[in-house]
Design a protein around this motif. Structure first.
Motif, mmCIF file in Angstrom:
data_model
loop_
_atom_site.group_PDB
_atom_site.id
_atom_site.type_symbol
_atom_site.label_atom_id
_atom_site.label_comp_id
_atom_site.label_asym_id
_atom_site.label_seq_id
_atom_site.Cartn_x
_atom_site.Cartn_y
_atom_site.Cartn_z
ATOM 1 N N SER A 13 0.848 -1.190 0.000
ATOM 2 C CA SER A 13 0.000 0.000 0.000
ATOM 3 C C SER A 13 0.882 1.239 0.000
ATOM 4 O O SER A 13 1.930 1.259 0.655
ATOM 5 C CB SER A 13 -0.890 0.019 1.243
ATOM 6 O OG SER A 13 -1.541 1.266 1.367
ATOM 7 N N THR A 14 0.454 2.266 -0.701
ATOM 8 C CA THR A 14 1.081 3.593 -0.577
ATOM 9 C C THR A 14 0.071 4.547 0.055
ATOM 10 O O THR A 14 0.270 5.058 1.150
ATOM 11 C CB THR A 14 1.524 4.124 -1.959
ATOM 12 O OG1 THR A 14 2.531 3.248 -2.465
ATOM 13 C CG2 THR A 14 2.084 5.536 -1.854
ATOM 14 N N THR A 22 -3.249 4.224 1.264
ATOM 15 C CA THR A 22 -4.032 3.909 2.468
ATOM 16 C C THR A 22 -3.123 3.923 3.693
ATOM 17 O O THR A 22 -3.436 4.539 4.717
ATOM 18 C CB THR A 22 -4.709 2.528 2.304
ATOM 19 O OG1 THR A 22 -5.287 2.469 1.004
ATOM 20 C CG2 THR A 22 -5.776 2.307 3.351
HETATM 21 N N1 CP Z 1 -6.259 3.127 -3.334
HETATM 22 C C1 CP Z 1 -5.463 2.354 -2.586
HETATM 23 O O1 CP Z 1 -5.912 1.515 -1.783
HETATM 24 O O2 CP Z 1 -4.122 2.580 -2.767
HETATM 25 P P1 CP Z 1 -2.965 1.798 -2.020
HETATM 26 O O3 CP Z 1 -3.031 0.369 -2.483
HETATM 27 O O4 CP Z 1 -1.687 2.490 -2.428
HETATM 28 O O5 CP Z 1 -3.225 1.889 -0.542
#
Ligand code: CP
Length: 315
Positions: free
Chosen positions: A53-54, A56
């Protein structure tokens, strides 16, 4: 309305009035950040991201830190999960260190509910497999409301990987709570919206259509919002067929600058991100692109949720 100590597992956990309250608190948080700068003082959040994840992960952490709270470190790469520790043992151990919130992302559908049932501390689902991503949906709703003033009567195209994409599952269910919404689902045949979601929409009398990828260009000429999603390669079967299928789909599924020549200039393009080629990069510079603002709204939504779950801003 009482949010104190609650879990956030599914968008279905919230009534329409509760969603509207969350969106109102979010507006206040965005407009007056100073008012909330000590709201999390003395509180600790434990983010447990078992999948990458970035947005969230970083927005939850930024939300906590900007409101005076602290964040426990957890890195799947260096954790004892790699020694074979179970999810159950991991979260029981973390609970023993007294966090005020646990945020969980895991590849298994239902994992967030599993953890919430085990722990007394409020748990927020940051994405469980191909099931749901409720905090993403709240920021999507916030963005749509910002763009058009109301969620009633939202007309939206949801495109891409509707089978594995948890963001579109939660979003379709959330919009089904609002009156007069219309949805068009555009996907390859193998990645259509799951039947249980279509059944739920039918039960509620929501107007929707399913179309193939070849209808993408035509649909964005007649609908005011398109919500693009990434093809979730990591959830495809690990086989040669799975790989080939991904290659074929990713070549034809693409929103280009050329396709935007004949659309209404009011068209809004959204995307939960990350995007990996399904939107041509030059589209980012146009007034159609709203996905970076959408990602930024994640900070305000997650601040609002932390405040509400801690017992602030109840009605
Ligand atoms: N939209 C979203 O969940 O992005 P991440 O996977 O980077 O958290």
């Amino acid at each position: 309305m009482n949010f104190k100590g609650r879990d956030v597992i599914s968008i279905e956990d919230f009534s329409l009035d509760e969603i509207e309250h969350i969106l109102n608190v979010t507006k206040e948080v965005e407009m007056y950040p100073e008012k909330f700068k000590n709201e999390m003082a003395g509180k600790i959040m434990s983010p447990l991201f078992f999948e990458n994840s970035t947005r969230t992960s970083s927005s939850f952490q930024a939300a906590m830190l900007q409101m005076g709270g602290r964040v426990l470190d957890f890195d799947i790469a260096t954790s004892s999960v790699n020694k074979g520790e179970t999810l159950r043992d991991t979260v029981k151990i973390i609970e023993g260190y007294n966090p005020d919130f646990v945020i969980i992302r895991h590849k298994r559908d239902g994992s967030a509910k599993f953890v919430a049932d085990l722990l007394d501390v409020p748990v927020m689902n940051a994405g469980d497999g191909q099931n749901q991503h409720p905090t993403q949906t709240l920021l999507d709703l916030y963005t749509i409301k910002e763009l058009r003033g109301s969620l009633d009567g939202t007309k939206i195209v949801l495109a891409g990987d509707l089978k594995y994409g948890r963001t579109v599952h939660s979003l379709a269910l959330a919009l089904s709570k609002y009156p007069r919404c219309e949805m068009v689902f555009i996907s390859p045949d193998s990645l259509r919206m799951p039947k249980y979601i279509l059944n739920e929409l039918s039960k509620k009398g929501v107007s929707f259509q399913e179309k193939g990828l070849e209808e993408l260009e035509l649909s964005i000429r007649s609908f005011p919002i398109i919500y693009m999603t990434r093809i979730q390669r990591e959830r495809f079967p690990e086989s040669l067929e799975g790989e080939q299928e991904y290659e074929v789909i990713s070549k034809v599924y693409r929103l280009s600058l050329e396709m935007l020549k004949n659309v209404n200039h009011e068209l809004k393009i959204m995307h939960p991100l990350p995007k990996v080629g399904e939107i041509e990069e030059s589209v980012d510079e146009t007034n159609f692109a709203h996905y970076f603002q959408q990602a930024k709204n994640g900070l305000y939504i997650r601040k609002a949720l932390l405040i509400l779950l801690a017992g602030g801003k109840d009605e």
